[in-house]
Design a protein around this motif. Structure first.
Motif, PDB file in Angstrom:
ATOM      1  N   LEU A 105      16.596  37.193  53.605  1.00 28.83           N
ATOM      2  CA  LEU A 105      15.581  37.174  53.429  1.00 28.83           C
ATOM      3  C   LEU A 105      15.561  35.875  52.086  1.00 28.83           C
ATOM      4  O   LEU A 105      16.433  35.684  51.462  1.00 28.83           O
ATOM      5  N   THR A 106      14.333  35.141  51.948  1.00 31.39           N
ATOM      6  CA  THR A 106      14.348  34.964  50.936  1.00 31.39           C
ATOM      7  C   THR A 106      14.215  34.616  49.730  1.00 31.39           C
ATOM      8  O   THR A 106      14.027  36.208  50.038  1.00 31.39           O
ATOM      9  N   ASP A 107      14.368  33.909  48.386  1.00 31.18           N
ATOM     10  CA  ASP A 107      13.655  35.124  46.930  1.00 31.18           C
ATOM     11  C   ASP A 107      13.045  35.341  47.160  1.00 31.18           C
ATOM     12  O   ASP A 107      12.302  36.781  46.006  1.00 31.18           O
ATOM     13  N   PHE A 108      12.041  34.659  47.581  1.00 34.52           N
ATOM     14  CA  PHE A 108      10.561  35.135  47.059  1.00 34.52           C
ATOM     15  C   PHE A 108      10.125  36.349  48.164  1.00 34.52           C
ATOM     16  O   PHE A 108       8.948  37.373  47.431  1.00 34.52           O
ATOM     17  N   GLU A 109      10.683  36.454  49.127  1.00 37.43           N
ATOM     18  CA  GLU A 109      10.596  37.712  50.165  1.00 37.43           C
ATOM     19  C   GLU A 109      11.894  38.866  49.645  1.00 37.43           C
ATOM     20  O   GLU A 109      10.852  40.468  49.106  1.00 37.43           O
ATOM     21  N   LYS A 110      12.398  39.113  49.064  1.00 35.34           N
ATOM     22  CA  LYS A 110      13.246  39.644  48.168  1.00 35.34           C
ATOM     23  C   LYS A 110      12.354  40.302  46.974  1.00 35.34           C
ATOM     24  O   LYS A 110      12.199  42.067  46.398  1.00 35.34           O
ATOM     25  N   PHE A 111      11.402  39.002  46.082  1.00 35.17           N
ATOM     26  CA  PHE A 111      10.731  40.108  45.703  1.00 35.17           C
ATOM     27  C   PHE A 111       9.697  41.158  45.568  1.00 35.17           C
ATOM     28  O   PHE A 111       9.186  41.811  45.066  1.00 35.17           O
ATOM     29  N   LYS A 112       9.383  39.956  46.633  1.00 31.83           N
ATOM     30  CA  LYS A 112       8.069  41.470  47.653  1.00 31.83           C
ATOM     31  C   LYS A 112       8.140  42.377  48.395  1.00 31.83           C
ATOM     32  O   LYS A 112       7.704  43.651  47.533  1.00 31.83           O
ATOM     33  N   VAL A 113       9.530  42.577  47.754  1.00 35.21           N
ATOM     34  CA  VAL A 113       9.538  43.881  48.287  1.00 35.21           C
ATOM     35  C   VAL A 113      10.375  44.221  47.960  1.00 35.21           C
ATOM     36  O   VAL A 113       9.909  46.206  47.349  1.00 35.21           O
ATOM     37  N   GLN A 114      10.838  43.698  46.272  1.00 29.02           N
ATOM     38  CA  GLN A 114      10.976  44.892  44.978  1.00 29.02           C
ATOM     39  C   GLN A 114       9.470  45.647  44.947  1.00 29.02           C
ATOM     40  O   GLN A 114       9.729  46.588  44.025  1.00 29.02           O
ATOM     41  N   LYS A 115       8.513  44.632  44.491  1.00 32.55           N
ATOM     42  CA  LYS A 115       7.284  45.228  43.822  1.00 32.55           C
ATOM     43  C   LYS A 115       6.975  45.758  45.030  1.00 32.55           C
ATOM     44  O   LYS A 115       5.863  47.244  44.330  1.00 32.55           O
TER      45      LYS A 115
END
Length: 137
Positions: A105-115
């Protein structure tokens, strides 16, 4: 000795997972107490002596595989038993696939998963508090 302490035995025909590469192979022959001759006919693993310490035994076994069978026989039985499909359906394979997806996962995808996880927790907690209020009332 405790009965039933080992679930999987080293045997000819046992399908193994190579720890480093996450590839499947079949035990074709047993060399000694530390190594086995393995081959992965459809996974690209050449026939080689491989240490038990670097492989994990799976629940899958190819029945009727003769000892030290040739490449054609191993490939035929591997495809006849449909080992790759059985492996793909197992929880173990799904867990490895999920782990690989998360690692890529990219950083942005990890952020979306976190949200999304935070939203899920909020919904679950709201439902739990509402249920507690109903029970208390």
């Amino acid at each position: 000795m405790v009965q039933g302490s080992f679930q999987r035995q080293v045997e000819v025909g046992r399908v193994v997972l190579l720890n480093e590469e996450n590839k499947l192979a079949v035990i074709v022959d047993i060399v000694d107490h530390r190594r086995a001759l393995i081959e992965g006919p459809t996974t690209g693993v050449p026939r080689q002596a491989f240490p038990y310490a670097h492989m994990t035994l799976t629940n899958l076994v190819i029945k009727g595989l003769p000892r030290n069978a040739g490449h054609a026989v191993v490939k035929k039985l591997f495809e006849k038993e449909d080992i790759l499909a059985k492996w793909g359906k197992s929880a173990w394979a799904k867990k490895l696939e999920t782990r690989e997806k998360r690692a890529n996962l990219t950083d942005f995808e990890k952020f979306k998963v976190q949200k999304l996880k935070a939203q899920r927790r909020y919904i679950a907690r709201s439902a739990l508090h509402a249920a507690k209020k109903q029970v208390a009332a």
